[in-house]
Design an enzyme around this catalytic site. Structure first.
Site, short mmCIF file in Angstrom:
data_model
loop_
_atom_site.label_atom_id
_atom_site.label_comp_id
_atom_site.label_asym_id
_atom_site.label_seq_id
_atom_site.Cartn_x
_atom_site.Cartn_y
_atom_site.Cartn_z
N ASP A 34 -0.21 -4.26 6.25
CA ASP A 34 -1.16 -3.63 7.03
C ASP A 34 -2.47 -4.18 6.79
O ASP A 34 -2.97 -3.83 5.68
CB ASP A 34 -1.10 -2.29 7.20
N ASP B 57 5.87 3.86 5.14
CA ASP B 57 6.60 2.93 5.84
C ASP B 57 6.70 1.61 4.96
O ASP B 57 7.13 0.59 5.35
CB ASP B 57 6.11 2.75 7.13
N HIS B 58 5.76 1.73 3.80
CA HIS B 58 5.79 0.43 2.82
C HIS B 58 6.08 0.70 1.50
O HIS B 58 6.51 -0.14 0.60
CB HIS B 58 4.42 -0.17 2.85
N HIS C 263 6.26 -6.02 11.70
CA HIS C 263 5.42 -4.81 11.81
C HIS C 263 4.93 -4.74 13.13
O HIS C 263 3.89 -4.61 13.26
CB HIS C 263 4.46 -4.78 10.67
N HIS D 234 -5.39 -1.14 11.46
CA HIS D 234 -4.67 -2.48 11.87
C HIS D 234 -5.33 -3.57 12.39
O HIS D 234 -6.24 -3.22 13.51
CB HIS D 234 -3.50 -1.97 12.39
N HIS E 107 0.61 -1.13 -0.05
CA HIS E 107 0.06 0.04 0.02
C HIS E 107 0.80 1.32 -0.01
O HIS E 107 2.05 1.04 0.25
CB HIS E 107 -0.91 -0.09 1.22
N HIS F 229 -6.94 -2.13 4.66
CA HIS F 229 -6.37 -1.07 5.62
C HIS F 229 -6.43 0.51 5.06
O HIS F 229 -6.67 1.39 5.63
CB HIS F 229 -4.89 -1.39 5.49
N HIS G 253 1.47 3.66 2.02
CA HIS G 253 1.93 4.46 3.24
C HIS G 253 3.46 4.21 3.19
O HIS G 253 4.05 3.50 2.87
CB HIS G 253 1.56 3.58 4.50
ZN LIG Z 1 2.46 0.12 8.22
ZN LIG Z 2 -0.22 1.37 6.43
#
Ligand SMILES: [Zn+2]
Ligand SMILES: [Zn+2]
Length: 826
Positions: A188, A80-81, A428, A406, A76, A167, A78
């Protein structure tokens, strides 16, 4: 790289699957996980860590060889991904042939988000710290491919498809399958439907390995209704007391859900409608078209509302272009990014408002360790200002009401119950939270002896989890092959075609029909000089192979012969050479080689000086002596002939007989006696002279009928002796001595075989006559069986014993004998 976690006994013989977190291993942030199996590598996600900047925020790319990656799957949008992807693609040796996939909405938002990320980080960090630039992002866009949920793809033998993860818009879980082993990476995910998203799907196929987020560990979310009402009450209280409300959010994803909640609440409470709700994100405004485009990927609630109007065109929310056009004198609600107050607008507003107790800050999502948002949840009395480090008293209310989609413990355990994985790798999740989740899952699945046992791992970054799989290898038979119903133990011969991890069995004749494989035939031609006549060569070949087909070439009118099914030999040029022609194949190649070596060895023999051979060769003298003794044992006293060393004299039935050991000729008045002695002499000669001289071109005896069996016997003896000499050279195979009695028995067989030859040569064993070949074959077979006995008892001595099973185009007992001798102990 950290020590791997191995969970297989050594020497299991299976294939090892490795799961290596390069980020998000016992932490939240920079999600990046490599899965390696059977020579294939798949990278799931490639994010950055929100609590760090520059290179420190990246996953541990140096722990792997990025050149080996076949496939990268991004779950996705985000940061952090996905925010590490441009760096991986443009700044490492990432495999230029690897393919990268994400869903359509993820790809659409990815570009806008990363451009924003580059812009924001270039403000807040020095230029060396910038991981990549706008150009790098554009280059990655060209390489990223998009896919739909459930759309099955195959890259380099890796099968994969995506499920809805619930998510954020477009979030996916990926299932990959390599050689029958399935790995599900959730990214996530949320199993709870909200105002706009569907819940995450549960895959109908059981994964062998589940790599699952553990963000909320063993926590259980409060019911959605309660959570929403707590949130709206807090917001309403603050604005009603004249305060400002700050909602730090990540620009896209959960923010849209909060806006839907607030817009609906404002609609229901007219007294609040005077209070403005600002959404300070131009980025989100730009991405609204993506949200509108992919309404079909959202839930029925949104779809129904969309029939009336655009649900993301909010009635009470206005967009804030920048702080300069913002009148900060009245109560208001502002949603601003970043979500964890690291820097930027949300940080600026927080620092401006935190000193006033009427104001409120509500943290609506998960906060990573090391960020200001996480820090203020510990109820500090002051915070330090980002610009100059000045301490600011913290008087405003701070609340944490999570809307981050989440999975919590209930959702995760129900998901595991239904997905039924055999192995779980937790990622994660903050280390303690992850540890608690592991214990709870151990307790749930692995307590007691009953039930579905699951291995659970919590690797750190760069620490590989190694799992062993014994994948079944199935070959699919096609064409004429499956016409016969298979039964246990049935041996089939076919071509096996391996493509990726699929095996297909097909008969050679079906190859062109069922595959793209082209079959070529290679015609070989070898011209070898000969120093004897073609007739002599024919005779030699007959003695080796047991028979040839002869004929006369229509083109050249010359004689030729063929051996086996396709090796033909004919004289060429002035007749001093022969051409050996054949179609390449393992049998024909061997036959052709043998014929060539016969030609060469015949030439060697001619080159020897016949005078020297007769007079000085010790071997010849000994052979002559043996020949005389054998003649004596058959017919009585044998005398020498004065003046001719090659001749002997004997008296049989009162008639004198003179024999010439060299030429094989016999002189005698009585025709019957002459023939009898002549026959005996032939056999003796055959036994004592490897290649008797009477096999010359001029001699009528060179026809292959009655002399042939004798010669064959000699031939068989020869290699046996040769090999016996070189027995010691054999480096492998267990010593036969270790098997009781076998050595002795084997020697007996050899002795027996020799005796038979000698008897036959002397003509005393009439019963063997005419079946000498069979006799030898049988002796060979007996020894062969012995070899099989050994094979069963110990590791294979004779890889194959083709003598019995395989029909042969030519009859060659020799290899059997050689094989057996090789296995004798040194
Ligand atoms: Zn994440
Ligand atoms: Zn996320």
């Amino acid at each position: 790289m950290a020590e791997p976690v191995k969970v297989y006994p050594p020497g299991g013989g299976g294939d090892i699957l490795e799961v290596i977190p390069l980020g998000a291993g016992s932490e939240v942030g920079r999600s990046c996980c490599l899965v390696k199996y059977r020579g294939k590598s798949v990278l799931f996600d490639c994010g950055v860590h929100p609590a760090y900047s520059g290179l420190a925020s990246l996953p541990f790319f140096d722990a792997i060889d990025a050149d080996e990656i076949d496939l990268a799957l991004i779950t996705h949008f985000h940061l952090d991904h996905c925010a590490g992807l441009p760096y991986l693609l443009e700044r490492t040796n990432f495999n230029p042939k690897a393919r990268i996939f994400m869903t359509h909405p993820t790809k659409a938002i990815y570009k806008a988000l990363l451009s924003d990320f580059v812009r924001v980080s270039s403000h807040s960090t020095s230029s060396e710290e910038n991981l990549y630039n706008e150009q790098d992002i554009l280059k990655t866009m060209e390489r990223i491919e998009s896919l739909d949920y459930h759309q099955e793809m195959t890259v380099n033998g890796i099968r994969f498809w995506a499920y809805n993860a619930g998510h954020v818009l477009g979030a996916a879980m990926f299932m990959i399958e390599i050689a029958g082993v399935r790995v599900l990476y959730t990214g996530d995910f949320s199993r709870q439907e909200d105002r706009h998203l569907k819940e995450a799907e549960i895959p109908p196929y059981k994964p062998d390995v589940l790599i699952v987020e553990s963000t909320y560990g063993v926590q259980v979310h409060e019911p959605r209704k309660i959570r929403e009402s707590r949130f709206t009450q807090k917001v309403a209280q603050a604005v009603r007391r004249g305060g400002r409300v700050l909602l730090p959010v990540f620009a896209l994803g959960r923010a849209q859900e909060l806006l839907l909640i607030l817009d609906e609440f404002w609609e229901a409470h007219p007294d609040l409608q005077e209070v403005p709700i600002y959404y300070a994100s131009m980025l989100a405004k730009r991405c609204m078209t993506v949200y509108q485009t992919y309404i079909n990927m959202m839930n029925d609630n949104v779809k129904k509302r969309y029939d009336v109007s655009n649900p993301f065109a909010f009635k009470y929310v206005s967009n804030l272009r920048g702080m300069d056009q913002f009148d900060d004198s009245q109560p208001c609600v502002i949603m601003a990014s970043p979500g964890m107050l690291q820097s930027g607008l949300s940080r600026e507003l927080f620092e401006r408002w935190c000193t006033d107790k009427r104001n409120a800050c509500i943290i609506p999502g998960y906060c990573v360790d090391g960020t200001l948002a996480k820090h203020i949840l510990t109820e500090p009395t002051s915070i330090s200002r980002a610009s100059d480090g000045k301490e600011l008293p913290l008087r405003c209310s701070v609340d944490y009401i999570t809307f981050s989609a989440h999975s919590d413990f209930l959702q995760t355990s129900q998901f595991i119950d239904q997905a039924k994985p055999t192995n779980i790798v937790l990622v994660h999740g903050e280390s303690n939270e992850m540890g608690r989740l592991r214990l709870a899952l151990e307790d749930r699945y692995n307590k007691g002896s009953e039930g579905h046992k699951i291995k659970i791992f919590t690797p750190k970054n760069t620490q590989a989890v190694q799992l062993e799989f014994h994948g079944e290898r199935i070959g699919k038979a096609i064409g004429v092959l499956p016409k016969r119903k298979p039964e246990n133990g049935l041996e089939i011969s076919s071509v096996i075609i391996r493509q990726d991890f699929n095996h297909t069995l097909v008969k050679q004749e079906d190859l062109s029909t069922y595959t793209n494989i082209k079959i070529s035939k290679i015609s070989q031609k070898l011209v070898v000089p000969i120093r004897r006549s073609f007739t002599t060569l024919t005779g030699e070949v007959v003695r080796t192979f047991g028979g040839v087909e002869t004929g006369v070439s229509k083109e050249s009118s010359r004689p030729y012969f063929t051996v086996g099914r396709g090796v033909s030999v004919e004289p060429v040029g002035d007749g001093l050479s022969v051409a050996i022609k054949w179609l390449a194949g393992y049998k024909a190649d061997m036959i052709a080689d043998s014929i060539a070596s016969i030609c060469i060895s015949m030439n060697d023999l001619v080159e020897k000086d016949p005078v020297t051979f007769e007079l000085d060769d010790d071997y010849y003298k000994r052979s002559l002596e043996v020949s005389r003794k054998m003649l004596a044992s058959r017919f009585g006293t044998v005398l020498g002939v004065e003046g001719d060393k090659n001749k002997s004299r004997l008296v049989l039935d009162l008639v004198e007989v003179v024999v010439d050991h060299h030429s094989g000729e016999v002189e005698c008045e009585d025709e019957l006696i002459r023939e009898r002695v002549r026959m005996a002499l032939r056999r003796i000669q055959a036994a004592v002279f490897p290649i008797p001289d009477y096999y010359c071109d001029c001699c009528a005896c060179s026809t292959m009928d009655n002399t042939e069996p004798d010669q064959k016997k000699v031939k068989v003896e020869e290699p046996a002796d040769k090999d016996a000499k070189s027995e010691g050279k054999r480096p492998t195979g267990p010593p036969v001595d270790s098997v009781d009695g076998v050595k002795v028995k084997q020697d007996e067989e050899k002795v027996q075989a020799k005796t038979e030859i000698l008897d036959y040569a002397l003509g005393t064993e009439a019963s063997i006559q005419g079946s000498s070949e069979g006799g030898l074959q049988e002796a060979g077979m007996k020894v062969g069986e012995l070899g099989q006995g050994l094979q069963a008892k110990d590791e294979p001595l004779l890889d194959t014993l083709p003598v019995k099973e395989e029909p042969k185009p030519v009859d060659t007992p020799t290899p059997v004998d050689m094989d057996v001798v090789k296995d004798e102990p040194a």
